[in-house]
Design a protein around this motif. Structure first.
Motif, PDB file in Angstrom:
ATOM      1  N   ILE A   1      -0.068 -48.301  35.953  1.00  0.00           N
ATOM      2  CA  ILE A   1       0.964 -49.311  35.719  1.00  0.00           C
ATOM      3  C   ILE A   1       2.332 -48.633  35.752  1.00  0.00           C
ATOM      4  CG2 ILE A   1       1.822 -51.056  34.098  1.00  0.00           C
ATOM      5  CD1 ILE A   1      -1.056 -50.992  32.858  1.00  0.00           C
ATOM      6  N   PRO A   2       3.234 -49.069  36.638  1.00  0.00           N
ATOM      7  CA  PRO A   2       4.577 -48.468  36.659  1.00  0.00           C
ATOM      8  C   PRO A   2       5.263 -48.620  35.302  1.00  0.00           C
ATOM      9  CG  PRO A   2       4.238 -49.868  38.579  1.00  0.00           C
ATOM     10  CD  PRO A   2       3.077 -50.109  37.650  1.00  0.00           C
ATOM     11  N   HIS A   3       5.861 -47.532  34.810  1.00  0.00           N
ATOM     12  CA  HIS A   3       6.569 -47.600  33.531  1.00  0.00           C
ATOM     13  C   HIS A   3       7.657 -46.539  33.408  1.00  0.00           C
ATOM     14  CE1 HIS A   3       2.995 -45.068  32.832  1.00  0.00           C
ATOM     15  NE2 HIS A   3       3.633 -44.498  31.819  1.00  0.00           N
ATOM     16  N   CYS A   4       8.409 -46.381  34.491  1.00  0.00           N
ATOM     17  CA  CYS A   4       9.575 -45.498  34.435  1.00  0.00           C
ATOM     18  C   CYS A   4      10.569 -46.067  33.427  1.00  0.00           C
ATOM     19  CB  CYS A   4      10.260 -45.420  35.800  1.00  0.00           C
ATOM     20  SG  CYS A   4       9.222 -44.743  37.120  1.00  0.00           S
ATOM     21  N   SER A   5      11.305 -45.200  32.768  1.00  0.00           N
ATOM     22  CA  SER A   5      12.352 -45.661  31.856  1.00  0.00           C
ATOM     23  C   SER A   5      13.228 -46.684  32.565  1.00  0.00           C
ATOM     24  CB  SER A   5      13.212 -44.480  31.398  1.00  0.00           C
ATOM     25  OG  SER A   5      12.430 -43.562  30.676  1.00  0.00           O
ATOM     26  N   CYS A   6      13.574 -47.729  31.846  1.00  0.00           N
ATOM     27  CA  CYS A   6      14.410 -48.839  32.322  1.00  0.00           C
ATOM     28  C   CYS A   6      13.700 -49.741  33.324  1.00  0.00           C
ATOM     29  CB  CYS A   6      15.736 -48.336  32.907  1.00  0.00           C
ATOM     30  SG  CYS A   6      16.701 -47.383  31.723  1.00  0.00           S
TER      31      CYS A   6
ATOM     32  N   ILE B   1       7.481 -53.334  21.181  1.00  0.00           N
ATOM     33  CA  ILE B   1       6.319 -54.173  20.891  1.00  0.00           C
ATOM     34  C   ILE B   1       5.849 -53.830  19.481  1.00  0.00           C
ATOM     35  CG2 ILE B   1       3.976 -54.798  21.572  1.00  0.00           C
ATOM     36  CD1 ILE B   1       4.772 -53.460  24.356  1.00  0.00           C
ATOM     37  N   HIS B   2       5.921 -54.807  18.590  1.00  0.00           N
ATOM     38  CA  HIS B   2       5.494 -54.601  17.203  1.00  0.00           C
ATOM     39  C   HIS B   2       4.232 -55.434  17.004  1.00  0.00           C
ATOM     40  CE1 HIS B   2       6.491 -54.967  12.644  1.00  0.00           C
ATOM     41  NE2 HIS B   2       5.712 -53.937  12.874  1.00  0.00           N
TER      42      HIS B   2
ATOM     43  N   ARG C   1       5.043 -53.319  29.437  1.00  0.00           N
ATOM     44  CA  ARG C   1       5.275 -54.128  28.234  1.00  0.00           C
ATOM     45  C   ARG C   1       4.322 -55.324  28.215  1.00  0.00           C
ATOM     46  NH1 ARG C   1      10.269 -53.898  28.217  1.00  0.00           N
ATOM     47  NH2 ARG C   1      10.767 -55.527  29.714  1.00  0.00           N
ATOM     48  N   GLU C   2       4.194 -56.020  29.323  1.00  0.00           N
ATOM     49  CA  GLU C   2       3.278 -57.163  29.399  1.00  0.00           C
ATOM     50  C   GLU C   2       1.833 -56.723  29.165  1.00  0.00           C
ATOM     51  OE1 GLU C   2       3.754 -59.531  32.945  1.00  0.00           O
ATOM     52  OE2 GLU C   2       5.943 -59.425  32.780  1.00  0.00           O
ATOM     53  N   PHE C   3       1.437 -55.609  29.789  1.00  0.00           N
ATOM     54  CA  PHE C   3       0.067 -55.109  29.626  1.00  0.00           C
ATOM     55  C   PHE C   3      -0.224 -54.801  28.158  1.00  0.00           C
ATOM     56  CE2 PHE C   3      -2.765 -51.468  29.113  1.00  0.00           C
ATOM     57  CZ  PHE C   3      -3.927 -51.968  29.681  1.00  0.00           C
ATOM     58  N   LEU C   4       0.668 -54.062  27.493  1.00  0.00           N
ATOM     59  CA  LEU C   4       0.425 -53.649  26.108  1.00  0.00           C
ATOM     60  C   LEU C   4       0.455 -54.840  25.147  1.00  0.00           C
ATOM     61  CD1 LEU C   4       2.428 -50.308  25.998  1.00  0.00           C
ATOM     62  CD2 LEU C   4      -0.070 -50.596  25.998  1.00  0.00           C
ATOM     63  N   ALA C   5       1.381 -55.775  25.345  1.00  0.00           N
ATOM     64  CA  ALA C   5       1.429 -56.950  24.475  1.00  0.00           C
ATOM     65  C   ALA C   5       0.157 -57.779  24.643  1.00  0.00           C
ATOM     66  CB  ALA C   5       2.674 -57.781  24.786  1.00  0.00           C
ATOM     67  N   ASP C   6      -0.293 -57.965  25.883  1.00  0.00           N
ATOM     68  CA  ASP C   6      -1.540 -58.709  26.121  1.00  0.00           C
ATOM     69  C   ASP C   6      -2.738 -57.985  25.527  1.00  0.00           C
ATOM     70  OD1 ASP C   6      -0.151 -60.693  27.466  1.00  0.00           O
ATOM     71  OD2 ASP C   6      -0.713 -59.983  29.469  1.00  0.00           O
ATOM     72  N   PHE C   7      -2.776 -56.651  25.659  1.00  0.00           N
ATOM     73  CA  PHE C   7      -3.875 -55.878  25.083  1.00  0.00           C
ATOM     74  C   PHE C   7      -3.909 -56.064  23.564  1.00  0.00           C
ATOM     75  CE2 PHE C   7      -5.502 -52.177  22.910  1.00  0.00           C
ATOM     76  CZ  PHE C   7      -6.772 -52.079  23.460  1.00  0.00           C
ATOM     77  N   ALA C   8      -2.751 -55.945  22.915  1.00  0.00           N
ATOM     78  CA  ALA C   8      -2.692 -56.086  21.459  1.00  0.00           C
ATOM     79  C   ALA C   8      -3.191 -57.464  21.030  1.00  0.00           C
ATOM     80  CB  ALA C   8      -1.270 -55.850  20.968  1.00  0.00           C
TER      81      ALA C   8
ATOM     82  N   MET D   1      -4.226 -47.521  21.518  1.00  0.00           N
ATOM     83  CA  MET D   1      -5.124 -48.551  22.041  1.00  0.00           C
ATOM     84  C   MET D   1      -6.528 -48.381  21.456  1.00  0.00           C
ATOM     85  SD  MET D   1      -3.840 -48.654  26.014  1.00  0.00           S
ATOM     86  CE  MET D   1      -5.118 -49.795  26.565  1.00  0.00           C
ATOM     87  N   GLY D   2      -6.993 -47.137  21.392  1.00  0.00           N
ATOM     88  CA  GLY D   2      -8.300 -46.873  20.790  1.00  0.00           C
ATOM     89  C   GLY D   2      -8.344 -47.271  19.327  1.00  0.00           C
ATOM     90  N   ALA D   3      -7.284 -46.961  18.595  1.00  0.00           N
ATOM     91  CA  ALA D   3      -7.218 -47.327  17.175  1.00  0.00           C
ATOM     92  C   ALA D   3      -7.178 -48.846  17.015  1.00  0.00           C
ATOM     93  CB  ALA D   3      -5.992 -46.682  16.530  1.00  0.00           C
ATOM     94  N   MET D   4      -6.516 -49.531  17.931  1.00  0.00           N
ATOM     95  CA  MET D   4      -6.440 -50.997  17.851  1.00  0.00           C
ATOM     96  C   MET D   4      -7.812 -51.634  18.034  1.00  0.00           C
ATOM     97  SD  MET D   4      -2.894 -51.606  19.922  1.00  0.00           S
ATOM     98  CE  MET D   4      -2.312 -53.176  19.290  1.00  0.00           C
ATOM     99  N   ARG D   5      -8.658 -51.013  18.832  1.00  0.00           N
ATOM    100  CA  ARG D   5     -10.024 -51.511  19.003  1.00  0.00           C
ATOM    101  C   ARG D   5     -10.869 -51.272  17.754  1.00  0.00           C
ATOM    102  NH1 ARG D   5      -9.591 -48.743  23.962  1.00  0.00           N
ATOM    103  NH2 ARG D   5      -9.408 -50.155  25.715  1.00  0.00           N
TER     104      ARG D   5
END
Length: 152
Positions: free
Chosen positions: A16-21, A49-50, A27-34, A103-107
């Motif tokens: 997933i591309p995630h270069c600064s800026c 993302i909180h 962000r979408e991937f992590l929020a959806d995963f959470a 991510m592992g801890a969230m599971r």
């Protein structure tokens, strides 16, 4: 949390591309995963993302942007003799491995708070802009510059 699971998550993050800026896709991937793990999620104006689940006693924190040089964000992973690297680019292990561990801890845990900060590599932009309230009495930053200590 299994080592292979963390490495598989890290490799997925590398896709997933995630270069600064330029962190929108991550962000979408992590929020959806959470959310898929039962966390309530708030994304602030800075892209932090909180995520909170249950009654947490600790907040894990990592940043999800990476320094991009060379071929990044198009990472071609190479694994040789137990070493993972990227061909002609940075790998993004700072702080991608922290994100994968979260991510592992969230599971695994029913009571956990996670803060994924944005654009750390370009001046702590997300961390400085965060105006949310950390609910946990402790915060563990998973991006330390010191190999021989843990800071709470």
């Amino acid at each position: 949390m299994q080592k292979n699971e963390v490495m598989n998550d890290f490799k997925k993050l590398c896709e997933i591309p995630h270069c600064s800026c330029e962190t929108e896709q991550m962000r979408e991937f992590l929020a959806d995963f959470a959310r898929s793990q039962g966390f309530s999620v708030n994304v602030d104006e800075a892209g932090n993302i909180h995520a909170v689940k249950g009654e947490p006693k600790i907040c894990l924190q990592s940043h999800y942007d990476m320094v991009c040089v060379g071929a990044a964000p198009n990472l071609e992973l190479i694994e040789e003799n137990g070493i993972l690297r990227a061909k002609n680019s940075t790998l993004g292990a700072d702080d991608g491995i922290g994100v994968a561990m979260m991510m592992g801890a969230m599971r695994e845990f029913a009571n956990l708070e996670c803060l994924f900060t944005n654009d750390e590599e370009v001046g702590l932009v997300g961390a400085n802009a965060f105006k949310g309230k950390i609910l946990s009495p402790n915060l563990l930053n998973l991006d330390s510059e010191e190999d021989d200590r843990v800071t709470l």
